[in-house]
Design a protein around this motif. Sequence first.
Motif, short mmCIF file in Angstrom:
data_model
loop_
_atom_site.label_atom_id
_atom_site.label_comp_id
_atom_site.label_asym_id
_atom_site.label_seq_id
_atom_site.Cartn_x
_atom_site.Cartn_y
_atom_site.Cartn_z
N SER A 148 1.23 -0.94 0.24
CA SER A 148 0.08 0.41 0.27
C SER A 148 0.86 1.24 -0.54
N ASP A 149 2.24 1.27 0.51
CA ASP A 149 2.61 2.80 0.77
C ASP A 149 4.64 1.93 1.03
N MET A 150 5.23 2.56 0.35
CA MET A 150 6.61 2.22 0.54
C MET A 150 7.28 3.79 0.20
N LYS A 178 11.73 5.14 1.66
CA LYS A 178 13.40 4.00 1.85
C LYS A 178 12.97 3.62 2.47
N PHE A 179 12.82 3.30 3.94
CA PHE A 179 12.99 2.52 4.53
C PHE A 179 12.06 1.52 5.39
N PHE A 180 10.72 2.04 4.86
CA PHE A 180 9.94 1.26 4.81
C PHE A 180 8.45 0.60 3.90
N PHE A 181 8.44 0.08 4.40
CA PHE A 181 7.04 -0.48 3.43
C PHE A 181 5.53 -1.60 3.99
N SER A 182 4.30 -0.91 4.15
CA SER A 182 2.88 -1.40 4.70
C SER A 182 2.47 -2.31 3.61
N PHE A 183 1.87 -3.63 3.40
CA PHE A 183 1.24 -3.95 3.37
C PHE A 183 -1.17 -3.65 3.61
N GLU A 184 -1.71 -3.62 2.33
CA GLU A 184 -3.26 -3.97 3.15
C GLU A 184 -3.97 -5.32 2.75
N TYR A 185 -4.79 -5.76 3.95
CA TYR A 185 -5.03 -6.81 3.70
C TYR A 185 -7.08 -6.54 3.87
N SER A 186 -7.30 -6.79 2.66
CA SER A 186 -8.92 -7.89 3.06
C SER A 186 -9.44 -9.58 3.34
N VAL A 187 -9.47 -10.33 4.16
CA VAL A 187 -10.12 -11.36 4.45
C VAL A 187 -11.37 -11.56 4.22
N THR A 198 -10.15 -6.81 7.79
CA THR A 198 -8.95 -6.40 7.10
C THR A 198 -7.84 -5.66 7.72
N GLY A 199 -7.15 -5.20 7.31
CA GLY A 199 -6.07 -4.94 7.92
C GLY A 199 -4.72 -4.24 7.36
N LYS A 200 -3.79 -4.37 8.26
CA LYS A 200 -2.22 -3.14 8.21
C LYS A 200 -1.58 -3.66 8.26
N THR A 201 -0.30 -4.12 7.18
CA THR A 201 1.32 -4.27 8.74
C THR A 201 2.00 -3.94 8.32
N ARG A 202 2.67 -3.08 8.93
CA ARG A 202 4.31 -2.33 8.42
C ARG A 202 6.05 -2.34 8.93
N HIS A 203 6.43 -2.71 7.59
CA HIS A 203 7.86 -3.51 7.78
C HIS A 203 8.95 -2.54 7.34
N ALA A 204 9.94 -3.36 7.94
CA ALA A 204 10.78 -2.54 7.93
C ALA A 204 12.62 -3.86 7.74
N LEU A 253 9.34 -5.82 -5.20
CA LEU A 253 8.75 -5.04 -4.32
C LEU A 253 7.36 -3.89 -5.05
N ASN A 254 7.83 -3.29 -6.50
CA ASN A 254 7.36 -2.73 -6.79
C ASN A 254 6.38 -3.65 -8.42
N GLY A 255 6.76 -4.19 -8.45
CA GLY A 255 6.99 -5.16 -9.43
C GLY A 255 7.27 -5.22 -10.49
#
Length: 130
Positions: free
Chosen positions: A79-81, A83-92, A101-107, A127-129
């Motif tokens: 969902s966003d990225m 230089k240091f962090f990126f996030s995923f959004e989820y829909s179950v 629904t959810g979101k995680t942020r990663h480093a 990650l950007n495809g």
Amino acid sequence: MIYKRKVQFYETDAQGVVHHSNYPRYFEEARGYYLEKIGYPYERVREELNTDIVLIELQISYKKPLYFGDNFEISFGISDMDKFFFSFEYSVSKGNTIIATGKTRHACLRIDTRKIISIPDILRSKLNGT
């Protein structure tokens, strides 16, 4: 991307409802699936890039229950990225019903120093495809 799964008995409580603590695991499974599909599973990220991907934030909104034996899918993506962090959004979902629904942020951490590093260029492009 879509990750499909079936609820296992051990994931449920005494009423046969999926316990809330399983949703972060489902998200983790989906991310692992994603990394495999883009050609950079966790093992490759660790071995070739000397990098760990760590979870630093988790948000979940529960809408409806899942039950033992239910087939469900998780629609998710980056969902966003920066230089240091990126996030995923989820829909179950189960069929046309949104379950959660959810979101995680990663480093990224360098394995040997355990310090946050910028997302490695090759991983960023995957990650950007691109």
